[in-house]
Design an enzyme around this catalytic site. Structure first.
Site, PDB file in Angstrom:
ATOM      1  N   ASP A 272      -3.379  -2.800   4.610  1.00 18.13           N
ATOM      2  CA  ASP A 272      -3.846  -1.708   3.673  1.00 18.13           C
ATOM      3  C   ASP A 272      -5.067  -0.120   2.737  1.00 18.13           C
ATOM      4  OD1 ASP A 272      -2.614  -4.899   1.603  1.00 18.13           O
ATOM      5  OD2 ASP A 272      -3.148  -3.244   1.392  1.00 18.13           O
TER       6      ASP A 272
ATOM      7  N   ALA B 250       0.918  -1.116   0.188  1.00 16.10           N
ATOM      8  CA  ALA B 250       0.192   0.161  -0.086  1.00 16.10           C
ATOM      9  C   ALA B 250       0.973   1.748  -0.239  1.00 16.10           C
ATOM     10  CB  ALA B 250      -0.935  -0.252   0.739  1.00 16.10           C
TER      11      ALA B 250
ATOM     12  N   CYS C  75       3.076 -11.636   4.162  1.00  9.89           N
ATOM     13  CA  CYS C  75       2.912 -11.242   3.242  1.00  9.89           C
ATOM     14  C   CYS C  75       4.274  -9.991   3.618  1.00  9.89           C
ATOM     15  CB  CYS C  75       1.460  -9.845   3.475  1.00  9.89           C
ATOM     16  SG  CYS C  75       1.811  -9.801   1.971  1.00  9.89           S
TER      17      CYS C  75
HETATM   18  C1  RUB Z   1       0.216  -5.996   0.609  1.00 12.52           C
HETATM   19  C2  RUB Z   1      -0.212  -6.154   2.377  1.00 12.52           C
HETATM   20  C3  RUB Z   1       0.660  -5.137   2.822  1.00 12.52           C
HETATM   21  C4  RUB Z   1       0.391  -4.353   3.332  1.00 12.52           C
HETATM   22  C5  RUB Z   1       1.196  -3.031   3.437  1.00 12.52           C
HETATM   23  O1  RUB Z   1      -0.687  -6.623  -0.521  1.00 12.52           O
HETATM   24  O2  RUB Z   1      -1.013  -6.428   1.959  1.00 12.52           O
HETATM   25  O3  RUB Z   1       0.533  -5.921   3.657  1.00 12.52           O
HETATM   26  O4  RUB Z   1      -0.303  -3.614   1.839  1.00 12.52           O
HETATM   27  O5  RUB Z   1       2.088  -2.788   3.183  1.00 12.52           O
HETATM   28  P1  RUB Z   1      -0.420  -6.828  -1.891  1.00 12.52           P
HETATM   29  P2  RUB Z   1       3.347  -1.223   3.246  1.00 12.52           P
HETATM   30  O6  RUB Z   1       0.757  -7.242  -2.322  1.00 12.52           O
HETATM   31  O7  RUB Z   1      -1.233  -7.183  -2.490  1.00 12.52           O
HETATM   32  O8  RUB Z   1       0.222  -5.275  -2.616  1.00 12.52           O
HETATM   33  O9  RUB Z   1       3.685  -1.496   5.309  1.00 12.52           O
HETATM   34  O10 RUB Z   1       4.608  -1.284   2.449  1.00 12.52           O
HETATM   35  O11 RUB Z   1       2.412  -0.112   2.702  1.00 12.52           O
END
Ligand code: RUB
Length: 328
Positions: A199, A22, A130
């Protein structure tokens, strides 16, 4: 008028998940807005430029539905057009707001890593799910401060973002043990903290994150393990203040099973929801750049820090349909 190649490329990369996570999605979208302004070659009229920027905004927002960081970033930049008196003034404003968003976003992640690391006690075992830049930065900072012994890292089926997390944590020297998603409950007895990203955070403190996060949180609660969510303020959703639900993205079944398998089983239904919702009761704290909050205080970020009021959520019915109103 067409859009610059780089803008189209960023939109496509978000859609196909070459750009993912995100925070990165938000920064890339701001970058695309900046490029669109820099490379605008239409008539130098304010009205025409505004219309073009709204269309670029719509294109970017339509690429993926769940992470609110995307519309929040785009709208932050779009707002710069409000009240501008000339085309040149408007173009400069878009460029400077986009740069400001990216800088603030990077600073937010740094602050989150500093505050989040302090919440982890010395010699702890952490589990993550993730790939979240914010979560990785918290864990890496805590590791440098001697707080993390090792990290259990889920592979995160079907897209396997856990491999990206593995690479990032190893780059920071953190000892990592890869586990399949299905081993989370088995391993939870050993774990001291779960640290994940977000997200979207809703006004009541629920966290929308990669599919499986809610199962991880459930297993953590059963084992009395603390769950921390690392989330910059632009992951908080203003529309949830008026009860709007977060749209969960479903992706191609071929991310779950190979094409040949689908061909051999015609008519089979395969579901690929890519995010889920963890209720606030399963979260101990949300670590933001403004402080470490109980999830129930999420509304304060939206109201106190981001300045949203019920009256100001004017684009509420259909965010894509009402973007023009933001810059009137
Ligand atoms: C990525 C996801 C991450 C968040 C937060 O999903 O769920 O946990 O986006 O990430 P996808 P960040 O791979 O489907 O985009 O801390 O890097 O914003």
């Amino acid at each position: 008028m067409g859009y610059p190649q780089k803008v189209l490329q960023i939109a496509d990369d978000i859609k196909t998940m070459k750009i993912r996570g995100a925070g990165r999605i938000a920064r890339s979208a701001a970058e695309a807005m900046k490029h669109a302004a820099v490379e605008y070659n239409g008539n130098p009229y304010l009205g025409e430029f505004k219309e073009y920027m709204v269309n670029v905004a719509k294109l970017l927002i339509s690429t993926r539905p769940t992470a609110v960081s995307l519309p929040n970033a785009v709208i932050y930049v779009l707002r710069s057009l409000k009240g501008r008196g000339s085309f040149e003034d408007a173009r400069k404003a878009v460029i400077s707001y986009a740069e400001e968003f990216i800088k603030n976003s990077e600073e937010a992640v740094k602050k989150i890593s500093e505050m989040g690391a302090k919440r982890i006690k010395e010699g702890s075992i952490v589990l993550t799910h993730c790939h979240s830049t914010a979560a990785v930065e918290v864990i890496a900072k805590a590791y440098r401060e001697g707080r993390v012994l090792k990290v259990y890292n889920t592979e995160t089926r079907p897209f396997l973002q856990g491999r990206i997390t593995f690479a990032h944590l190893r780059k920071y020297g953190v000892p990592v043990v890869q586990i399949p998603d299905s081993a989370v409950r088995y391993i939870m007895d050993e774990v001291d903290y779960v640290v994940v990203g977000a997200d979207t955070v809703t006004s009541n403190g629920a966290v929308v994150n990669k599919i499986g996060t809610s199962q991880v949180a459930l297993a953590a609660r059963e084992s009395r393990v603390r769950v921390y969510v690392a989330a910059e303020s632009y992951k908080f959703s203003p529309l949830t203040l008026i009860g709007e639900l977060v749209k969960i993205e479903f992706r191609d079944p071929e991310e779950v099973v190979p094409h040949e398998w689908l061909e051999r089983h015609p008519g089979v239904k395969v579901l690929n929801p890519v995010f889920d919702v963890t209720p606030p009761e399963y979260i101990d704290a949300i670590i933001t750049e403004y402080g470490v909050l109980p999830p129930q205080a999420a509304i304060l970020i939206l109201v106190d820090k981001l300045g949203w009021t019920l009256d100001s959520i004017k684009y509420s019915d259909n965010i894509l349909g009402n973007l023009e109103k933001i810059i009137e």
